[in-house]
Design a protein around this motif. Structure first.
Motif, PDB file in Angstrom:
ATOM      1  N   VAL A 226       0.832  -1.207   0.000  1.00 50.93           N
ATOM      2  CA  VAL A 226       0.000   0.000   0.000  1.00 50.93           C
ATOM      3  C   VAL A 226       0.863   1.251   0.000  1.00 50.93           C
ATOM      4  O   VAL A 226       0.627   2.202  -0.755  1.00 50.93           O
ATOM      5  CB  VAL A 226      -0.952   0.008   1.216  1.00 50.93           C
ATOM      6  N   TRP A 227       1.897   1.262   0.841  1.00 50.55           N
ATOM      7  CA  TRP A 227       2.731   2.459   0.923  1.00 50.55           C
ATOM      8  C   TRP A 227       3.543   2.689  -0.350  1.00 50.55           C
ATOM      9  O   TRP A 227       3.793   3.829  -0.732  1.00 50.55           O
ATOM     10  CB  TRP A 227       3.664   2.361   2.124  1.00 50.55           C
ATOM     11  N   THR A 228       3.946   1.623  -0.994  1.00 47.57           N
ATOM     12  CA  THR A 228       4.649   1.781  -2.272  1.00 47.57           C
ATOM     13  C   THR A 228       3.746   2.452  -3.291  1.00 47.57           C
ATOM     14  O   THR A 228       4.152   3.384  -4.005  1.00 47.57           O
ATOM     15  CB  THR A 228       5.126   0.416  -2.793  1.00 47.57           C
ATOM     16  N   GLN A 229       2.501   1.993  -3.367  1.00 43.74           N
ATOM     17  CA  GLN A 229       1.546   2.596  -4.292  1.00 43.74           C
ATOM     18  C   GLN A 229       1.217   4.025  -3.883  1.00 43.74           C
ATOM     19  O   GLN A 229       1.044   4.911  -4.731  1.00 43.74           O
ATOM     20  CB  GLN A 229       0.267   1.766  -4.354  1.00 43.74           C
ATOM     21  N   ALA A 230       1.126   4.283  -2.577  1.00 46.51           N
ATOM     22  CA  ALA A 230       0.828   5.632  -2.101  1.00 46.51           C
ATOM     23  C   ALA A 230       1.937   6.600  -2.486  1.00 46.51           C
ATOM     24  O   ALA A 230       1.670   7.721  -2.938  1.00 46.51           O
ATOM     25  CB  ALA A 230       0.634   5.628  -0.586  1.00 46.51           C
ATOM     26  N   ALA A 231       3.182   6.175  -2.306  1.00 45.59           N
ATOM     27  CA  ALA A 231       4.303   7.042  -2.666  1.00 45.59           C
ATOM     28  C   ALA A 231       4.283   7.372  -4.155  1.00 45.59           C
ATOM     29  O   ALA A 231       4.442   8.536  -4.555  1.00 45.59           O
ATOM     30  CB  ALA A 231       5.620   6.366  -2.285  1.00 45.59           C
ATOM     31  N   GLU A 232       4.071   6.357  -4.987  1.00 45.92           N
ATOM     32  CA  GLU A 232       4.037   6.582  -6.435  1.00 45.92           C
ATOM     33  C   GLU A 232       2.857   7.465  -6.832  1.00 45.92           C
ATOM     34  O   GLU A 232       2.965   8.332  -7.709  1.00 45.92           O
ATOM     35  CB  GLU A 232       3.972   5.236  -7.153  1.00 45.92           C
ATOM     36  N   PHE A 233       1.719   7.251  -6.184  1.00 41.94           N
ATOM     37  CA  PHE A 233       0.532   8.039  -6.491  1.00 41.94           C
ATOM     38  C   PHE A 233       0.733   9.499  -6.141  1.00 41.94           C
ATOM     39  O   PHE A 233       0.476  10.399  -6.963  1.00 41.94           O
ATOM     40  CB  PHE A 233      -0.666   7.482  -5.701  1.00 41.94           C
ATOM     41  N   PHE A 234       1.221   9.799  -4.956  1.00 36.90           N
ATOM     42  CA  PHE A 234       1.367  11.186  -4.523  1.00 36.90           C
ATOM     43  C   PHE A 234       2.575  11.873  -5.136  1.00 36.90           C
ATOM     44  O   PHE A 234       2.674  13.100  -5.099  1.00 36.90           O
ATOM     45  CB  PHE A 234       1.396  11.272  -2.999  1.00 36.90           C
ATOM     46  N   GLU A 235       3.485  11.109  -5.702  1.00 38.96           N
ATOM     47  CA  GLU A 235       4.595  11.716  -6.432  1.00 38.96           C
ATOM     48  C   GLU A 235       4.099  12.395  -7.695  1.00 38.96           C
ATOM     49  O   GLU A 235       4.683  13.379  -8.155  1.00 38.96           O
ATOM     50  CB  GLU A 235       5.630  10.646  -6.795  1.00 38.96           C
ATOM     51  N   THR A 236       3.021  11.880  -8.251  1.00 35.32           N
ATOM     52  CA  THR A 236       2.531  12.389  -9.547  1.00 35.32           C
ATOM     53  C   THR A 236       1.185  13.088  -9.473  1.00 35.32           C
ATOM     54  O   THR A 236       0.754  13.671 -10.452  1.00 35.32           O
ATOM     55  CB  THR A 236       2.426  11.218 -10.549  1.00 35.32           C
ATOM     56  N   THR A 237       0.533  13.011  -8.332  1.00 32.86           N
ATOM     57  CA  THR A 237      -0.806  13.596  -8.208  1.00 32.86           C
ATOM     58  C   THR A 237      -0.738  14.775  -7.259  1.00 32.86           C
ATOM     59  O   THR A 237      -0.438  14.628  -6.080  1.00 32.86           O
ATOM     60  CB  THR A 237      -1.817  12.569  -7.681  1.00 32.86           C
TER      61      THR A 237
END
Length: 239
Positions: A226-237
């Motif tokens: 979950v945190w891996t996806q969260a980091a990637e998501f908030f890096e671009t959003t």
């Protein structure tokens, strides 16, 4: 480089994924967009992040206590062994479940910082009691359908592991669970001459020696994903 928060984490904690997610949400996201919908958004995300670290650490510590007690032969146990074992098991399961709840809670505030209309339960304490895993998943699925984070959050909420953890937590929270099972292998031709040569402790059909590390490993894998996806998501959003 570890954040100050994750330096207090227990062994096995997915620090790298946690740190990336925390920096992208509590630090960068709040700096890019001034909090309006929830002025204390950074404090709420940080508080939730601390809870994840501490609840996992307490679960790890309680798990070690369970294993230590499980390895004691019956003749070596103190009089309150059953109380100690049940209490340690309770803290292990409840703390591990709480780590997931805190993860969901923090990500709800991060979502609210981007799309206030999709995450309405942040305005006051009464509203915040409505922040459930379902509310978190619904918010991300509605606002960013098909995103990696929305998918991962839904997978976590619906995972057999998380469901079983929650059901076990409810059992332990409301009553003492069924007693531990003692599995002893004897050798000898008669009862009088039989001697123990193999011994293990089980709980609800699972060997304790395997149960604790398996549950910790499963939880750490789901949280890390979950945190891996969260980091990637908030890096671009950012909007």
């Amino acid at each position: 480089m570890l954040t100050i928060i994750s330096r207090e984490a227990a062994p096995g904690f997915p620090r790298e994924a946690f740190d990336r997610s925390y920096i992208e949400t509590a630090v960068k996201l709040v700096n890019v967009k001034e909090p309006q919908h929830a002025p204390d958004v950074r404090a709420e995300i940080t508080g939730a992040a601390l809870a994840v670290v501490y609840r996992h650490r307490r679960a790890w510590e309680a798990g070690e206590e369970v294993l230590t007690l499980a390895r004691q032969q019956r003749d070596d146990r103190r009089p309150d062994w059953h109380y100690a074992a049940q209490t340690a098991l309770f803290e292990f399961v409840v703390s591990l479940h709480s780590a997931f709840e805190s993860c969901f809670y923090g990500l709800y505030f991060a979502g609210a910082q981007l799309r206030p209309s999709g995450f309405p339960h942040v305005t006051d304490d009464a509203a915040r009691r409505k922040i459930t895993p379902k509310a978190v998943v619904t918010g991300y699925e509605d606002q960013w359908p098909g995103s990696g984070l929305a998918v991962e959050l839904a997978n976590l909420k619906d995972s057999p592991f998380y469901d079983k953890l929650g059901r076990t937590r409810n059992v332990l929270a409301h009553r003492i669970a069924p007693g531990f099972e003692h599995r002893v292998t004897l050798e000898g031709d008669t009862v009088a001459s039989a001697k123990e040569y193999d011994y293990e402790l089980a709980w609800r059909g699972a060997e304790v020696e395997a149960l604790v590390p398996d549950m910790l490993s499963g939880a750490e894998g789901l949280l890390g994903a979950v945190w891996t996806q969260a980091a990637e998501f908030f890096e671009t959003t950012r909007a």
